[in-house]
Design a protein around this motif. Structure first.
Motif, PDB file in Angstrom:
ATOM      1  N   GLU A  23       0.826  -1.207   0.000  1.00 54.50           N
ATOM      2  CA  GLU A  23       0.000   0.000   0.000  1.00 54.50           C
ATOM      3  C   GLU A  23       0.861   1.259   0.000  1.00 54.50           C
ATOM      4  O   GLU A  23       1.854   1.356   0.702  1.00 54.50           O
ATOM      5  N   THR A  25       0.667   5.380   0.556  1.00 58.16           N
ATOM      6  CA  THR A  25      -0.190   6.365   1.200  1.00 58.16           C
ATOM      7  C   THR A  25      -0.241   7.646   0.375  1.00 58.16           C
ATOM      8  O   THR A  25       0.660   7.943  -0.398  1.00 58.16           O
ATOM      9  N   PHE A  32      -8.903   9.829   0.608  1.00 56.65           N
ATOM     10  CA  PHE A  32      -9.814   9.080  -0.245  1.00 56.65           C
ATOM     11  C   PHE A  32     -11.241   9.339   0.186  1.00 56.65           C
ATOM     12  O   PHE A  32     -11.531   9.461   1.377  1.00 56.65           O
ATOM     13  N   GLN A 129      -4.907   1.181  -3.555  1.00 58.40           N
ATOM     14  CA  GLN A 129      -6.229   1.130  -2.921  1.00 58.40           C
ATOM     15  C   GLN A 129      -7.184   0.295  -3.773  1.00 58.40           C
ATOM     16  O   GLN A 129      -7.935  -0.536  -3.257  1.00 58.40           O
ATOM     17  N   THR A 130      -7.155   0.494  -5.082  1.00 60.61           N
ATOM     18  CA  THR A 130      -8.028  -0.236  -5.997  1.00 60.61           C
ATOM     19  C   THR A 130      -7.702  -1.722  -6.005  1.00 60.61           C
ATOM     20  O   THR A 130      -8.603  -2.567  -5.971  1.00 60.61           O
ATOM     21  N   LYS A 132      -6.289  -3.530  -3.637  1.00 58.27           N
ATOM     22  CA  LYS A 132      -6.720  -4.130  -2.373  1.00 58.27           C
ATOM     23  C   LYS A 132      -8.237  -4.326  -2.359  1.00 58.27           C
ATOM     24  O   LYS A 132      -8.740  -5.354  -1.906  1.00 58.27           O
TER      25      LYS A 132
END
Length: 192
Positions: A23, A25, A32, A129-130, A132
């Motif tokens: 990930e 940040t 987000f 993020q996508t 995960k």
């Protein structure tokens, strides 16, 4: 921003769903936010700003056709990055696409960061993020991403995140533009 000064060729990329995601940040002050009703206007503004659409009216028409029929999924799968002032400056969706035989594949969809905010790590954070989110929401593998030679800087980013260019379309048929795409990318690599 799309680089429309070079020839266009369609590209499909894939990444095994099970690969670990490191990930990334967001920079301080950015955050987000998941899609809320009315955010289609923000989505259209972002996608038009990066030249995916000629104008926001065309972007809204696309949104209404492809995304609006799935209001529940939009609130779980489409997100935005906001800057410290609260302006939406990036967007990406953890979507899906079905092949003609009905198989559903995870799809990273419509990654975009407004000019002026590019190069700050927003796209990399959105991508992780996508990924995960797709690992949690989808069960089939691999995860796909559709792009084009005009997005050559983003292709390098996708590759650092484990995506590979494939000579096949999502349905397994040959991508007729694969050889053209690879030649264009190779030429760009030589010139940098």
């Amino acid at each position: 921003m799309l680089d429309k000064s070079i020839p266009y060729a369609e590209i499909w990329m894939y990444r095994e769903r099970e690969l670990p995601v490191v990930e990334k940040t967001l920079p301080e002050g950015f955050r987000f936010e998941l899609y809320q009703e009315g955010d289609e206007l923000e989505w259209a503004a972002i996608e038009t700003a990066v030249a995916e659409f000629d104008d926001e009216t065309k972007a809204i028409a696309y949104f209404n056709e492809k995304f609006a029929p799935y209001p529940k999924e939009l609130k779980q799968r489409m997100f935005f990055v906001t800057d410290p002032a609260g302006e939406k400056v990036g967007t990406c969706s953890a979507w899906w696409k079905k092949t003609p035989d009905g198989t559903r594949y995870p799809l990273v969809h419509w990654v975009a960061v407004k000019p002026g905010y590019q190069g700050k790590g927003l796209a990399k954070a959105m991508m992780t993020q996508t990924l995960k989110l797709l690992q949690n929401l989808e069960t089939t593998s691999p995860i796909y991403l559709h792009t084009q030679t005009w997005s050559h800087p983003a292709i390098r980013l996708y590759q650092t995140l484990g995506f590979e260019i494939t000579d096949k379309n999502l349905d397994g048929s040959p991508n007729p533009e694969y050889d053209k795409a690879i030649a264009i990318l190779a030429e760009l690599e030589k010139s940098t």
